[in-house]
Structures are given as C-alpha cells and as structure tokens.
Design a protein around this motif. Sequence first.
Motif, PDB file in Angstrom:
ATOM      1  N   THR A  56       0.837  -1.196   0.000  1.00 13.40           N
ATOM      2  CA  THR A  56       0.000   0.000   0.000  1.00 13.40           C
ATOM      3  C   THR A  56       0.869   1.242   0.000  1.00 13.40           C
ATOM      4  OG1 THR A  56      -1.588  -1.217   1.350  1.00 13.40           O
ATOM      5  CG2 THR A  56      -1.902   1.175   1.191  1.00 13.40           C
ATOM      6  N   ARG A  57       0.696   2.080  -1.004  1.00 10.67           N
ATOM      7  CA  ARG A  57       1.498   3.311  -1.065  1.00 10.67           C
ATOM      8  C   ARG A  57       0.873   4.389  -0.183  1.00 10.67           C
ATOM      9  NH1 ARG A  57       4.732   4.613  -6.147  1.00 10.67           N
ATOM     10  NH2 ARG A  57       5.697   2.820  -5.153  1.00 10.67           N
ATOM     11  N   THR A  58       1.670   4.926   0.741  1.00  9.86           N
ATOM     12  CA  THR A  58       1.146   5.951   1.637  1.00  9.86           C
ATOM     13  C   THR A  58       2.287   6.860   2.073  1.00  9.86           C
ATOM     14  OG1 THR A  58      -0.192   6.298   3.634  1.00  9.86           O
ATOM     15  CG2 THR A  58       1.288   4.429   3.675  1.00  9.86           C
ATOM     16  N   VAL A  59       2.088   7.609   3.165  1.00 14.42           N
ATOM     17  CA  VAL A  59       3.084   8.587   3.610  1.00 14.42           C
ATOM     18  C   VAL A  59       3.514   8.255   5.035  1.00 14.42           C
ATOM     19  CG1 VAL A  59       3.525  11.048   4.009  1.00 14.42           C
ATOM     20  CG2 VAL A  59       1.993  10.345   2.172  1.00 14.42           C
ATOM     21  N   ILE A 102       3.751   0.269   2.425  1.00 11.32           N
ATOM     22  CA  ILE A 102       3.580  -0.644   3.557  1.00 11.32           C
ATOM     23  C   ILE A 102       3.285  -2.027   3.004  1.00 11.32           C
ATOM     24  CG2 ILE A 102       2.198  -1.217   5.591  1.00 11.32           C
ATOM     25  CD1 ILE A 102       1.638   1.694   6.011  1.00 11.32           C
ATOM     26  N   ASN A 157      -3.505  -8.924   8.075  1.00 11.26           N
ATOM     27  CA  ASN A 157      -3.606  -7.662   8.812  1.00 11.26           C
ATOM     28  C   ASN A 157      -2.309  -7.276   9.529  1.00 11.26           C
ATOM     29  OD1 ASN A 157      -5.579  -5.622   9.089  1.00 11.26           O
ATOM     30  ND2 ASN A 157      -5.626  -6.021  11.285  1.00 11.26           N
ATOM     31  N   ARG A 213      -2.192  -1.596  21.943  1.00 17.39           N
ATOM     32  CA  ARG A 213      -3.114  -0.678  21.269  1.00 17.39           C
ATOM     33  C   ARG A 213      -4.488  -0.696  21.960  1.00 17.39           C
ATOM     34  NH1 ARG A 213      -2.567   0.563  15.786  1.00 17.39           N
ATOM     35  NH2 ARG A 213      -4.566   1.599  16.048  1.00 17.39           N
ATOM     36  N   CYS A 264      -4.167   4.413  13.710  1.00 18.71           N
ATOM     37  CA  CYS A 264      -2.917   5.049  13.295  1.00 18.71           C
ATOM     38  C   CYS A 264      -2.931   5.275  11.785  1.00 18.71           C
ATOM     39  CB  CYS A 264      -1.724   4.209  13.718  1.00 18.71           C
ATOM     40  SG  CYS A 264      -1.435   2.787  12.668  1.00 18.71           S
ATOM     41  N   PHE A 265      -1.876   5.911  11.298  1.00 16.26           N
ATOM     42  CA  PHE A 265      -1.831   6.319   9.892  1.00 16.26           C
ATOM     43  C   PHE A 265      -1.984   5.153   8.917  1.00 16.26           C
ATOM     44  CE2 PHE A 265       2.367   5.235   7.924  1.00 16.26           C
ATOM     45  CZ  PHE A 265       2.862   4.475   8.963  1.00 16.26           C
ATOM     46  N   ALA A 266      -1.571   3.947   9.333  1.00 21.16           N
ATOM     47  CA  ALA A 266      -1.598   2.804   8.414  1.00 21.16           C
ATOM     48  C   ALA A 266      -2.993   2.202   8.280  1.00 21.16           C
ATOM     49  CB  ALA A 266      -0.616   1.745   8.897  1.00 21.16           C
ATOM     50  N   GLU A 267      -3.927   2.750   9.064  1.00 22.11           N
ATOM     51  CA  GLU A 267      -5.258   2.145   9.118  1.00 22.11           C
ATOM     52  C   GLU A 267      -6.362   3.058   8.584  1.00 22.11           C
ATOM     53  OE1 GLU A 267      -3.672  -0.091  13.146  1.00 22.11           O
ATOM     54  OE2 GLU A 267      -4.929   1.687  13.272  1.00 22.11           O
ATOM     55  N   LYS A 268      -5.955   4.145   7.908  1.00 22.90           N
ATOM     56  CA  LYS A 268      -7.011   5.052   7.440  1.00 22.90           C
ATOM     57  C   LYS A 268      -6.649   5.741   6.128  1.00 22.90           C
ATOM     58  CE  LYS A 268      -5.431   8.545  10.759  1.00 22.90           C
ATOM     59  NZ  LYS A 268      -5.799   9.195  12.028  1.00 22.90           N
ATOM     60  N   GLU A 269      -7.681   6.303   5.520  1.00 22.54           N
ATOM     61  CA  GLU A 269      -7.523   7.063   4.278  1.00 22.54           C
ATOM     62  C   GLU A 269      -7.490   8.540   4.618  1.00 22.54           C
ATOM     63  OE1 GLU A 269      -7.492   5.748   1.044  1.00 22.54           O
ATOM     64  OE2 GLU A 269      -7.544   3.719   1.886  1.00 22.54           O
ATOM     65  N   VAL A 304      -2.701   9.532   2.046  1.00 21.93           N
ATOM     66  CA  VAL A 304      -2.464   8.514   3.069  1.00 21.93           C
ATOM     67  C   VAL A 304      -3.469   7.405   2.790  1.00 21.93           C
ATOM     68  CG1 VAL A 304      -2.656   8.061   5.543  1.00 21.93           C
ATOM     69  CG2 VAL A 304      -1.724  10.236   4.743  1.00 21.93           C
ATOM     70  N   ARG A 305      -2.979   6.165   2.767  1.00 20.08           N
ATOM     71  CA  ARG A 305      -3.899   5.076   2.410  1.00 20.08           C
ATOM     72  C   ARG A 305      -3.901   3.968   3.460  1.00 20.08           C
ATOM     73  NH1 ARG A 305      -1.364   6.544  -2.313  1.00 20.08           N
ATOM     74  NH2 ARG A 305      -2.711   7.371  -3.941  1.00 20.08           N
ATOM     75  N   LYS A 306      -5.028   3.319   3.523  1.00 18.83           N
ATOM     76  CA  LYS A 306      -5.199   2.255   4.516  1.00 18.83           C
ATOM     77  C   LYS A 306      -4.496   0.975   4.071  1.00 18.83           C
ATOM     78  CE  LYS A 306      -8.620  -0.641   6.607  1.00 18.83           C
ATOM     79  NZ  LYS A 306      -9.985  -1.093   6.736  1.00 18.83           N
ATOM     80  N   ALA A 307      -3.623   0.458   4.927  1.00 24.85           N
ATOM     81  CA  ALA A 307      -2.929  -0.792   4.608  1.00 24.85           C
ATOM     82  C   ALA A 307      -3.484  -1.974   5.404  1.00 24.85           C
ATOM     83  CB  ALA A 307      -1.433  -0.651   4.891  1.00 24.85           C
ATOM     84  N   VAL A 308      -3.842  -1.709   6.648  1.00 24.32           N
ATOM     85  CA  VAL A 308      -4.357  -2.785   7.510  1.00 24.32           C
ATOM     86  C   VAL A 308      -5.576  -2.280   8.293  1.00 24.32           C
ATOM     87  CG1 VAL A 308      -2.198  -4.078   7.789  1.00 24.32           C
ATOM     88  CG2 VAL A 308      -2.653  -2.134   9.284  1.00 24.32           C
ATOM     89  N   ASP A 309      -6.332  -3.233   8.871  1.00 25.72           N
ATOM     90  CA  ASP A 309      -7.498  -2.860   9.678  1.00 25.72           C
ATOM     91  C   ASP A 309      -7.054  -2.420  11.072  1.00 25.72           C
ATOM     92  OD1 ASP A 309      -9.295  -3.535   7.698  1.00 25.72           O
ATOM     93  OD2 ASP A 309      -9.418  -5.638   8.365  1.00 25.72           O
ATOM     94  N   ALA A 310      -7.831  -1.537  11.648  1.00 28.28           N
ATOM     95  CA  ALA A 310      -7.560  -1.109  13.022  1.00 28.28           C
ATOM     96  C   ALA A 310      -7.855  -2.279  13.965  1.00 28.28           C
ATOM     97  CB  ALA A 310      -8.431   0.089  13.365  1.00 28.28           C
TER      98      ALA A 310
END
Lengths: 326, 526
Positions: A195-198, A210, A215, A249, B291-296, B309-315
Amino acid sequence: MPTNTLTINGEQVAVLQGESLLDACAKMGISLLTACHDNRLEAYGGCRTCLVDLDGAPRPVPACKTLTSAGMVVSTSGEQLETVRATIDEMLECIPAAALETWTDANRFIGYDPQQCIMCDRCVRYCDEIMQCNALEHVGQGVDAFIQPTQGDSFLDTSCELCGGCIGTCPTDALYSKQSLKVFNEQSDAVLSSTRTVCNYCGVGCVIDIESQGNNVIDIDAQTGVGPNDGHLCSKGRFAWQFINHPQRLTKPLVRNTESGELEETSWQNALSIAATKMLDIKQRHGADSLAFLASSRCTNEDVYALQKLARAIIGTNNVHSCAAT
Amino acid sequence: MTNSIAEIEQSECMLVVGSNTTEAHPVLALRMKKAMRGGAKLLVVDPRKTWLAERADVHLQIKPGTDIPLMNAIANVIISEDLHNKQYVESLTEGFDEMKLAAAEWPVERAAATCEVDAGDIRKAARLYAAYKHAGIYYTLGITEHVCGVDNVRSLSNLALITGHLGYEATGVNPLRGQNNVQGCNDMGNNPVYLPGYQEVADGAAREKFSAAWGQQVSEIPGRRLDQMLDGLHDESIKAFFVMGEDPIVSEPNVEHVHVGFKKLELLISQDIFLNETAKIYADVVFPATCFAEKEGTFTNSERRVQRVRKAVDAPGEARTDLQIIFDLAKELGHDWGKAQPSKVWDEFARLSPNFSGINYARIEESGIQWPCPDVSHPGTKFLHEGAPIRGKGRLYPLDHIKPWEEADDDYPLTLSTGRTLYHYNAATQTLRNEGHREKQPKSFVEISAEDARELNIADKEEIVVQSRRGSIVSWAKVSEKVRKGVIWMPMHYAEASVNILTGDGKDLKVGTPEYKLCAVRLHKP
C-alpha cells in the motif's frame, strides 16, 4: 542545456550533455539490465551487465558509465554481446561461493546473507555517497569477497545510523530486514499486499510502501523516483512500525467509573453518549468557550478539519489549537 | 518552507539554524549532504556540535538564546560591507532604515561577546551567505521555542530580504516541520484565530462564508491558544478538554504545574491509539483511534505538498478512524454530517479555501501537489514569493536581544536544552515500542562537556540528578564534545525522565510557544 545526438540501434536520439548511454537507451525505451546501477549513486560500471557495443571501441562498454557524445553509434544487441552477457551472468551467479563466514550482528534491523551477494557494492557506495556514514566496507577480492560493518564491528558500534538504505538499494536479497523476516509467516496463506502511503514521523513526508500479510505489517520500503524522499528512508521510517500491531493498542472505548476511579471498557454508544451529554451540559452551564479542543498534528488533514468544525460549528467556540504552533 | 525539498540539492550555500537536520529530518538532510558533496558552503548556527556543524564551513556555536544579536550582527556586516541587494531592498521591501538602525546596535564585536563566538566567524558567515545566489535558510525549533521565537524567525527573514535571497530555487526561508502533519494541521484551521485555509476569524466575510457552509454561526470571539487553554485550567475558565492524539502532561513544559490544572477539569476526552499518560490519570472518556496505516486521508508535508495517506491494515478491535469518531460524536451532539468520507471532507475544505481549491484526491493519486493551488489546472507551487514577496513588499523588522525567561545563575549554573534524537520520536510512544530502537537508545541521557563533567566530578554514564526550580529527574551523564561548557542537552523522549518536569513557564511573547530550548538547572549525585 546543450544536447548530443547519437545513434542507437540505427535510430537517432538527442540527449543532454552529461547523460550516459544508459540514460540515452532509457529515453528510447530500451531497458538494459543492470545490477550495480542505482540512479541516486555515481555511475560505477562494476557488474558489466549493461555492456553495449560502441563503434570505434575495442570491446563492449558499460552503458551506465559511458557518457554520451555527439555522433556515437551504439548497438545494444548482437551475437558477441550475447556471449559476453552469458559469461557475466555466470560470473554473477558463482561469486557467492566463498565468504560464508560472515558477521552475526546483534542489531535488530539489518541482516546479510552472503550467498545472495553479487558484490555490486551498491550498499557500500550508498553508505558512503548518500548517507556519508561509511559504516559498510567491501572486504577481500574475487570469490573471497564480502561486505561487513566497517572494521568488522557490529553495526551497533559503528557510525551506522540504521537507516536500512543498504537494504533499499540491494538488487538481490543479500541485505534484508531482520524485522520482516521475523514477522513474515511462511505458512500463512494470508494475502500479501503493498500500500502506497506517507510516513507518519517527521514533516518531510516520505512516500512509503507498507507491505502487509493479512492484517500484519511486515515491512516498509520506498521506491526510487517517488515522493520527496526518492526512495530514501530513515531508521524510524523504515523500521519503527512495530507499534502498529502492538498488543497495547487501545481496542475498546473506555469510561472512568466514578466510584472506583478506574477506566473501564464500554460500548461505543455509551462512550459517545457520555461524552456528548457532558459536553452539552458544560456548554450550557459555562458557555461554549469553556470547552477547549486540541488537535493532533499526527492525524490527517481530514481528521483535524472535522475536529475544528465540530468545535466551531457545533459547540460554537474558536478554542481549537494544536502543538503544531511551535 | 518557501522552497521545495528537492531544490536543496541545487544550493550553493545553506544557512542551517537551530536544526539538527541529520537527526530530526534525516531524509531531508540527505539533500543537504548531496549539496555539500557538490561543493555547497554550509553555515551552521547551533549551541551543539551536530553532524552538520562538524562539517560546516562556519559553525557558530552560540550561547543558547542569542540568535537575534547574531543575526543582527550578520545583517550589519552585509550592509556595512555593501553586500546587500540594493535593488531588491529598494523596490521589494519596507522598513529597511529602521531595521538597519536596530542592527547597527549590534556591531560584530558586541554580538561576538554576547553570543560567545568568534567575531571573525560572524564576518565569514555573513560574507558567504551574501555571496552566493542560491543561498537558503533552514531552521527548526531551535529558533522558535524561545521567548523571542517570532522575532528569531524575523531576524532570519531580515537576512533573506536584504540579500534578495527569496523566491527562486533553493533560496528562501525554510522551517522544517517536526511532525508529519504540522503543516496540514495549521492549514486546516486548528488555530484560535484562523479558520481553514488561513482565513481570519476576525474577518467578518470569512466568518460569514463558513457560517453559511456549516449552517451554524461561527463565533467572532477569538479562541485560546494552547498555552492559554492550559492557563484556563488553573483559573477554571476551561472546564472541558478534548485531546486528540496528544499527551499534554508529557509534552507540555513545567509538567507539575500542568498536573495542578488538569486536576480541576470537569471533563477530559482523549482520542488516541495508546492509553497515554494524560488519559491514564485524567480522562473521563477514551476513544480508541487508528494510526496512519489504518485510514484514508492526506498529510501535508513541510514543502506544502498534500499527499495521499492510504489504509494498509485494519484497526485493532473496535478502534475507529479518527474521522469516524468525530462524525459519530457530531451525530451524538445532534448534528448528522452523513457518512464519514475523507475525500468529501477534503473537498469541503478545498471549496472553502482558495489556496487549496485546485487540489482533489484524483489529482494527487500518483503524486502530491504543493499549495498554493487555486484551481484544477494549476500545477501547484514549488517555491513561494517568485518575483516579489506575496504581500507586495517584504517587511523588515527592527529587532533587539530579548533575554530568556530564565538564565543560568549561581544557584542553577547550567543551561539545559532539549531535543529529538535520530532513533526516537517525541514522547516515543511509537519508537520505544520498537525493540531495535529501544535497544539502540534505551534510556535518558545528559550530554555534558568534558570541562563541566570534570568540575562537577561526574563520570561518563554516571547516574545524576538534574534539577531545576520546577522539579528534578534522574538521568545518566554522557560526556560529549557536542555541547559547549555551561550547556547540557537532553532528549525529550523518556517518560521516566521527562524533561518537561524541568522546563519552565517561558513562552514566546507574541504567540505563546513554550521556551523548551533553555532553562536553568544544576546537577548533583543521587
């Protein structure tokens, strides 16, 4: 900027002065195989994978290391070239036969498998030219060659900043992320995705990929030519992702039990209802400006836009700020 | 930043002030390293001998809190040696005469004595900065976290304006943002006097626009800054505090005082991914966020680039996205905003904010766009102030030295400065949860010069108590050539040795930014 016109495979191409034959080929859509080449590093010409024929040259030349000049006539295929390339392929494959005695470094991030190493020195050059840390060195020659932390120490004791840029530039899997290897589950059939992100650390805004298995985050890396970072990352950006799947978490809303004073798990409906009721009650008793909202500069634009809108349009106060003001 | 990150490679001269770039912004520093490799001159102003400082053409290792005398002296040299850009000053600035007079109060020798640096180095730095066309200024919190933070920034913009070093590649005034979305958080109007897109609360037309769009009257009463909110806890004018992704009792200065305020609150709502220290003690309600990895969504970086910013995994568990939580709370408060869709939220913001109107998710799918970007055909803006300062004429400010809130004295003879290291990040809730980073840098330390260590009979790695007038913490000595005599430095990352127990109540006189960068302390054995 002045240009040179040259001929490649019978077609003419104009390139800027200072560009290499590899650049010229790329411009024509000819993608030559490379191994030791990384656009971000100085041309090296070490692996000879990108050899081409140049009229007037006594033998094939490495395209990456040969600067263009006007009137060059170049050919990227031919019987003799194929023979030379086949030999080079064999050489690249046979290099890792030795150097099995390698470093077992206590650092948690960077691992090295000499079996996979083709001694292209990209890692060593990256650490020298880009990071300017000189934490890696090339030891020995020929089949006895390998790379190691400078002077054989552990990475933890050298000038290494644990950025993992050596992993990023490695064209094989010789340098690898120990964290990823640990987390990756070979038995699992969970979907692998990228997944491309920042990045979420400092304000440079490195564009990252990422890598996840189901998950679980299993790696973070970056691509050359993409984003403000051009494939570079720092130690935090590349490796500090264990927090994402961390057992501490928060997974459920909490409310404080007024009798015991402890925070207790509750339902979303209950938590939202308590929060809203108390907010409205305080607004009614003390006015809108008795409520204050602190937004996070870690959250997205959309998150914090919504928060200030809630404060201004629903509560009716301009009491919205963040740590971003420093 | 007025410039773009990639442009840094084109620098001929870089003036880096109060920024330990290789540790706080490591990837941006790679561009600086590349420029240096290409022969660019490097001027560093920092009380610490950072990686860049060690390699600088000139390192001005100033006494903390003396930036304005130094910059005034540099301006002085530039003007008195006729190195300033007279045409630029004449046509594109205002206030030159007053500024020149104020700077003249700081001849090089006087500044050298106050800043405790070599006069020759000040002259050399001034001449180098003025000599090169592509000369950019880079600064971070070493400039802003002072009682005179705003004036410190102005002292830098003075230099850029008198030399005309503004408005083209690699040349301008560049604050490097410390957190991923500091820029965006400001852009979005999380500010007591600015609505989204830097439209002022005081501007009636702006208020009307937002009131109409939101169907609710926007208050004309300016809001409180964070420091004023905290003051409001003490006088009980603030009764409820909604804290999103922050941990004030770790990150705010003079922590003991903050505790006293929080105890008086009626309601604290915390929204975070971990149960932070503030929430643990004071929260009435805690919302589990993502966190940033879980949202758009989008972040805006230091160079004003809006990126996806893109979602990679579920919260985990029942955690919800921050946006969803705020929409849910809005509904509970009686306002149904519909479905929580990040792209729609962005579009609403962009529609109401002219400098951002040209940016939408479709356009930034592949790569981000830098604002200002007023319409969808606009490519975005690589550098600001092209041709002329945006406001027409660049304002030059007459400035004078402002003493820190607290200076070292006989009782507390050392100056403490605080900051970030390469391996950790702020309150370190994320990085201390990473085994490798924790092992690399497991606990707090105090950088102290060999001279001070000898005088105080403190050995390297020895456990020591650091005490200020506010409180004390235990840490470990690190005898280091990085700091100068009289100054010690500590990382801000460790909750068990929270430096903000020590820091004081000094804050910028204009905008209230806390003076994290210095306070007076003493060291003793436990």
